[in-house]
Design a protein around this motif. Sequence first.
Motif, PDB file in Angstrom:
ATOM      1  N   GLN A 151     -57.849 -54.903  61.574  1.00 17.12           N
ATOM      2  CA  GLN A 151     -57.042 -54.881  60.352  1.00 17.12           C
ATOM      3  C   GLN A 151     -55.870 -53.904  60.467  1.00 17.12           C
ATOM      4  O   GLN A 151     -54.772 -54.184  59.992  1.00 17.12           O
ATOM      5  CB  GLN A 151     -57.906 -54.463  59.150  1.00 17.12           C
ATOM      6  N   GLU A 206     -63.725 -54.495  63.093  1.00 15.25           N
ATOM      7  CA  GLU A 206     -62.986 -55.102  61.980  1.00 15.25           C
ATOM      8  C   GLU A 206     -61.865 -54.189  61.504  1.00 15.25           C
ATOM      9  O   GLU A 206     -60.739 -54.639  61.279  1.00 15.25           O
ATOM     10  CB  GLU A 206     -63.924 -55.400  60.809  1.00 15.25           C
ATOM     11  N   SER A 218     -69.486 -53.501  64.733  1.00 15.66           N
ATOM     12  CA  SER A 218     -68.728 -54.611  64.146  1.00 15.66           C
ATOM     13  C   SER A 218     -67.782 -54.120  63.061  1.00 15.66           C
ATOM     14  O   SER A 218     -66.637 -54.576  62.966  1.00 15.66           O
ATOM     15  CB  SER A 218     -69.678 -55.656  63.548  1.00 15.66           C
TER      16      SER A 218
END
Length: 73
Positions: free
Chosen positions: A67, A63, A59
């Motif tokens: 980003q 992320e 995870s």
Amino acid sequence: MMALGRKVAAQLAAEGYDIALVNPRFVKPLDAGTTEFFTRAAEAVVTLEDHVLSGGYGSAVLELLSQKRITTP
């Protein structure tokens, strides 16, 4: 998970794939520089998780990729 990762990496390398095996040691803080370097250079990224799927290492990588707008599958 490193033992499994080494085994799979060796099998894939024997089949002609160029493999980078990275041991993150700790999930947090995520080593963003190393993760970004390898994900930008790779055709695919695979993470191995042996406990927490939600909120774990995979995870955190997802992320970061989101980003940084890195689209490596």
